[in-house]
Design an enzyme around this catalytic site. Structure first.
Site, PDB file in Angstrom:
ATOM      1  N   GLY A 202     -25.842  57.022   0.686  1.00  0.00           N
ATOM      2  CA  GLY A 202     -26.534  56.536  -0.481  1.00  0.00           C
ATOM      3  C   GLY A 202     -27.904  56.164  -0.257  1.00  0.00           C
TER       4      GLY A 202
ATOM      5  N   THR B 248     -24.777  55.265  -5.442  1.00  0.00           N
ATOM      6  CA  THR B 248     -26.083  55.159  -5.934  1.00  0.00           C
ATOM      7  C   THR B 248     -26.143  56.224  -7.052  1.00  0.00           C
ATOM      8  OG1 THR B 248     -26.794  54.642  -3.721  1.00  0.00           O
ATOM      9  CG2 THR B 248     -28.526  55.576  -5.103  1.00  0.00           C
TER      10      THR B 248
ATOM     11  N   ALA C 163     -25.639  54.614 -10.546  1.00  0.00           N
ATOM     12  CA  ALA C 163     -26.370  53.677 -11.005  1.00  0.00           C
ATOM     13  C   ALA C 163     -27.294  53.788 -12.365  1.00  0.00           C
ATOM     14  CB  ALA C 163     -27.132  52.911  -9.979  1.00  0.00           C
TER      15      ALA C 163
ATOM     16  N   GLU D 125     -32.567  43.014 -18.082  1.00  0.00           N
ATOM     17  CA  GLU D 125     -31.001  42.840 -18.110  1.00  0.00           C
ATOM     18  C   GLU D 125     -30.653  41.420 -17.871  1.00  0.00           C
ATOM     19  OE1 GLU D 125     -29.607  45.773 -15.281  1.00  0.00           O
ATOM     20  OE2 GLU D 125     -30.376  47.620 -16.236  1.00  0.00           O
TER      21      GLU D 125
ATOM     22  N   HIS E 263     -18.036  44.311 -13.897  1.00  0.00           N
ATOM     23  CA  HIS E 263     -19.185  44.539 -14.622  1.00  0.00           C
ATOM     24  C   HIS E 263     -18.367  44.262 -16.107  1.00  0.00           C
ATOM     25  CE1 HIS E 263     -21.984  46.233 -17.189  1.00  0.00           C
ATOM     26  NE2 HIS E 263     -23.025  46.725 -16.059  1.00  0.00           N
TER      27      HIS E 263
ATOM     28  N   ARG F 151     -23.624  38.052 -15.180  1.00  0.00           N
ATOM     29  CA  ARG F 151     -22.501  39.013 -15.365  1.00  0.00           C
ATOM     30  C   ARG F 151     -21.241  38.316 -15.447  1.00  0.00           C
ATOM     31  NH1 ARG F 151     -24.059  44.319 -12.055  1.00  0.00           N
ATOM     32  NH2 ARG F 151     -25.493  44.829 -13.850  1.00  0.00           N
TER      33      ARG F 151
ATOM     34  N   HIS G 288     -16.727  46.316 -10.168  1.00  0.00           N
ATOM     35  CA  HIS G 288     -18.159  47.114 -10.171  1.00  0.00           C
ATOM     36  C   HIS G 288     -18.918  46.889  -8.810  1.00  0.00           C
ATOM     37  CE1 HIS G 288     -21.778  48.872 -12.052  1.00  0.00           C
ATOM     38  NE2 HIS G 288     -22.525  47.900 -11.495  1.00  0.00           N
TER      39      HIS G 288
ATOM     40  N   GLU H 120     -24.631  47.934   0.061  1.00  0.00           N
ATOM     41  CA  GLU H 120     -23.519  47.142  -0.361  1.00  0.00           C
ATOM     42  C   GLU H 120     -22.429  46.889   0.459  1.00  0.00           C
ATOM     43  OE1 GLU H 120     -21.843  48.859  -4.213  1.00  0.00           O
ATOM     44  OE2 GLU H 120     -20.056  47.519  -4.205  1.00  0.00           O
TER      45      GLU H 120
ATOM     46  N   ARG I  19     -24.139  39.070  -8.179  1.00  0.00           N
ATOM     47  CA  ARG I  19     -25.458  39.603  -8.019  1.00  0.00           C
ATOM     48  C   ARG I  19     -26.246  39.849  -9.349  1.00  0.00           C
ATOM     49  NH1 ARG I  19     -26.621  45.005  -9.267  1.00  0.00           N
ATOM     50  NH2 ARG I  19     -24.428  45.365  -9.187  1.00  0.00           N
TER      51      ARG I  19
HETATM   52  C1  SIN Z   1     -25.967  48.679 -15.174  1.00  0.00           C
HETATM   53  O1  SIN Z   1     -26.649  49.391 -15.248  1.00  0.00           O
HETATM   54  O2  SIN Z   1     -25.491  47.458 -15.857  1.00  0.00           O
HETATM   55  C2  SIN Z   1     -25.437  48.346 -13.712  1.00  0.00           C
HETATM   56  C3  SIN Z   1     -26.805  47.900 -12.876  1.00  0.00           C
HETATM   57  C4  SIN Z   1     -26.034  47.182 -11.761  1.00  0.00           C
HETATM   58  O3  SIN Z   1     -25.047  47.096 -11.591  1.00  0.00           O
HETATM   59  O4  SIN Z   1     -27.091  46.194 -11.565  1.00  0.00           O
END
Ligand code: SIN
Length: 529
Positions: free
Chosen positions: A28, A57, A60, A127, A243, A289, A346, A370, A381
Site C-alpha cells: 500500500g 490504500t 480510500a 471532512e 466509519h 467520526r 474501518h 495502519e 483518527r
Molecule cells: C472517507 O472518505 O470517508 C474515508 C477517508 C478516511 O478514512 O479518512
C-alpha cells in the site's frame, strides 16, 4: 497448521531461500513509499497477497489531508489531529505527520499524482473535525487508487525493487531476539524463506476481523499478527475506528460512503426524516467520526438512518463518480434519494508499537502505516490523515532502516511459529470458522462494549482457538492472523476501563483523567503515558 509458539530450527525446513537487504510486507502507500527510499541503499523485495492494485490504500475515497498553506495551516492541522484523538494523540508523532506532510505530498505531485484541480489550482474539500478545507482528492472519490497507481508507476522504474504478488507472509524469523527475515507462501503454495537485514511491516489494518467492514478482503491484520507472535509489542489495539456511513442494505456490501459527502453538505436524518446530530455534537454532521458513528447507532435503534444530499445544488455524479456508480447498481442517486447508512469497521488506530521512525520493540523489525501505532491518531483518527500517515511514516521508517543497516547476515534462525505442511481443512469450514470469529467481534467488541460482552468474546475466541483451521493455505494463515488480532483487541478492550474515542464502554462511560496507551506484549497488558 500447528502454529506452536515454540521456535524450531528452520534450517531443517523445506522451501526456496533468498537474501535481500530490505523486505517489505505490504504494497500500500506506506510500503511503496518506503521501497522508493530503500532502493537508494540496497535491494528491496516487496510482497503483497494479491495483485498490486489490491491494497486498502486503493479503497480510500475521500482524500489526503495536508496543510499546504504554510506554518499557520500546519499548526491548525496539528490542533485538529490532536483534538480528534480525544486526549491520546502522541503530539511528537502528530507534529511529524503535519510538518513532513506537505513535502511528501509535493513529491507525489512530482511523481505524477493527478489531484483534482479547478482553474489549475489544487481543489481542497473538508471532512469531519477539520477546521478548514485541506483535503486533496483525485478523480472525485478515487484518491487512494490514484496515489497507489502513481507510486506503482514510479516503483516500476526502479531496478532495485522487486515485487512479488500473490505472496503471503507466514511468520517472521528471529535470531537472538533480532528479526532477520520471514517465511512466505507463494502463489503456487510453495514455501519461501527470505533473509533480510531489516523487515518493514506495512500490511495495513485488520477490518476483516469484524463482520461489518469497509475494508477489502485482504485486510486480515497479517503483519501485526506476525509481529505480535514474534514478540513485538502492540499498542492501543482496542481503538478500532468505525466509519459512520457505510452503505446499509440487506445483502449489499458495506461500501464506504465517504465523509467527503458530509464535507460537501450531506445531512444525516433518522427514520422520521429529522436531522439529529444537534443532539450529539456542536459540529453536527462534521463532528469527530467516533461521535457520529455512535449517534447513528443510537438513532438506528428506531429505524434506518440516511445520508440526505437532495438539497445540494451540485451534480454529485460528477463530484463522486465511484460512489454514484455503486449507488446506481442499487437504483439510488445522491441528488435524488435518501441513502441508507450504518457504521462499519474501518481503521485500526492501534498496531505494532513504534517510535516516530518506525522502529518497533524488536531490532530488525519496523512498521509503518495502519499496521503501526505511533500514537499519531490517539483514540480516534482525523479523517483523511491515514494516506498522509502512510506517506510520511513509510519514508521515515525507510530512513531508519537505512541508518540501522549494519548487521551481518545470520545463517541459523528460528521461526516464531511452525507451519506444518500436513493437514488441510476444507475451505468451506475455514470460511465458517472465520465468519464465527467476525460475528463474535462485531457483537461483543464493536462500537458499544461492556465487561460481560468482552468476556464472552474472550471465551468464544479461546474456544475458536481450539478448532483453529489447519493446513498451509493462505486462508488458514489469515484465519490464524485474525484470531491473533481478535485476541489482542479484546484483551486490550477488557483492560481499558474507560470510554475514550472509538473505545466506548457502557459500563465505564467516562474518560479517565489521565490518557494512557495500552501495550500488549507476549500476553501481558500494561498501560503507559
Ligand atoms: C472517507 O472518505 O470517508 C474515508 C477517508 C478516511 O478514512 O479518512
Amino acid at each position: 497448521m500447528g502454529f506452536s509458539q515454540d521456535g524450531v530450527d528452520f534450517a531443517a525446513s523445506d522451501g526456496a531461500r533468498e537474501q535481500v537487504d530490505f523486505l517489505i510486507i505490504g504494497a500500500g502507500i506506506a510500503g511503496l513509499r518506503a521501497a522508493i527510499q530503500l532502493a537508494e541503499a540496497g535491494t528491496v523485495l516487496v510482497i503483497t497477497k494479491e495483485e498490486l492494485a489490491e491494497s486498502n490504500t486503493a479503497y480510500a475515497q475521500g482524500g489526503i489531508a495536508v496543510a499546504m498553506g504554510g506554518d499557520e495551516d500546519v499548526a491548525l492541522h496539528l490542533e485538529d489531529t490532536v483534538a480528534a484523538g480525544d486526549g491520546l494523540v502522541n503530539r511528537e508523532a502528530a507534529a511529524v505527520l503535519v510538518e513532513q506532510g506537505p513535502k511528501r505530498v509535493q513529491e507525489l505531485l512530482t511523481w505524477g499524482t493527478d489531484f483534482d484541480r479547478e482553474h489549475g489550482e489544487l481543489m481542497l474539500t473538508r471532512e469531519a473535525a477539520h477546521s478548514r478545507n485541506r483535503i486533496l482528492h483525485a478523480q472525485g472519490d478515487a484518491t487512494g487508487r490514484e496515489i497507489a497507481l502513481s507510486l506503482l508507476r514510479h516503483v516500476r522504474q526502479i531496478p532495485a525493487i522487486r515485487i512479488m504478488e500473490w505472496t503471503t507472509g507466514i511468520d517472521l524469523l528471529t535470531e537472538g531476539g533480532r528479526i532477520v527475515g520471514a517465511t512466505l507462501l507463494d502463489g503456487e503454495g510453495g514455501l519461501l524463506t527470505v533473509y533480510a537485514d531489516a523487515v518493514l511491516i506495512a500490511s495495513g489494518g485488520a477490518g476483516q476481523v469484524y463482520s461489518d467492514t469497509t475494508n477489502p478482503a485482504v485486510t486480515t491484520g497479517d503483519g501485526i499478527a506476525m509481529a505480535y507472535r514474534a514478540g513485538a509489542a502492540v499498542s492501543d489495539m482496542e481503538f478500532y475506528q468505525f466509519h459512520p456511513t457505510a452503505f446499509s442494505a440487506p445483502g449489499a456490501p458495506r461500501f464506504l460512503l465517504s465523509e467527503a459527502l458530509r464535507g460537501e453538505g450531506a445531512y444525516l436524518v433518522n427514520a422520521a426524516g429529522e436531522r439529529f446530530m444537534h443532539r450529539y455534537h456542536p459540529l453536527l454532521e462534521l463532528a469527530p467520526r467516533d461521535v457520529v458513528a455512535r449517534a447513528i447507532t443510537h438513532e438506528g435503534m428506531d429505524g434506518p438512518v440516511y445520508l440526505d444530499m437532495r438539497h445540494v445544488q451540485k451534480d454529485l455524479r460528477q463530484r463522486f463518480p465511484g460512489i454514484s456508480s455503486f449507488l446506481a447498481q442499487h437504483h439510488l442517486d445522491l441528488n435524488r434519494d435518501l441513502i441508507p447508512v450504518r457504521p462499519a469497521a474501518h481503521y485500526l488506530m492501534g498496531g505494532i508499537r513504534t517510535d516516530v521512525h518506525g522502529r518497533t520493540s524488536l531490532p530488525g523489525l519496523y512498521a509503518a502505516g495502519e499496521a503501526a501505532c505511533t500514537g499519531v491518531h490517539g483514540a480516534n483518527r482525523l479523517a483523511s490523515n491515514s494516506l498522509l500517515e502512510g506517506l510520511v511514516f513509510g519514508a521515515a521508517a525507510a530512513d531508519a532502516m537505512i541508518a540501522d543497516h549494519t548487521v551481518p547476515v545470520p545463517h541459523k534462525v528460528q521461526l516464531t511459529s511452525v507451519p506444518s505442511p500436513n493437514g488441510s481443512t476444507h475451505d468451506a469450514s475455514i470460511e465458517r470458522w472465520i465468519q464465527e470469529l467476525r460475528d463474535v467481534m462485531w457483537k461483543y467488541a464493536g462500537l458499544l462494549r461492556d465487561a460481560a460482552g468482552l468476556e464472552a468474546a474472550e471465551r468464544a475466541i479461546a474456544a475458536l482457538g481450539a478448532t483453529m483451521p489447519r493446513g498451509l493455505s493462505r486462508r488458514a494463515i489469515e484465519a490464524h492472523n485474525l484470531h491473533t488480532i481478535a485476541s489482542t483487541i479484546v484483551a486490550s478492550a477488557i483492560g481499558r476501563r474507560e470510554s475514550r474515542g472509538a473505545h466506548f464502554r457502557n459500563d465505564f462511560p467516562r474518560k479517565d483523567a489521565e490518557a494512557r496507551h495500552s501495550i500488549l506484549q507476549n500476553g501481558t497488558l500494561s498501560f503507559t503515558q
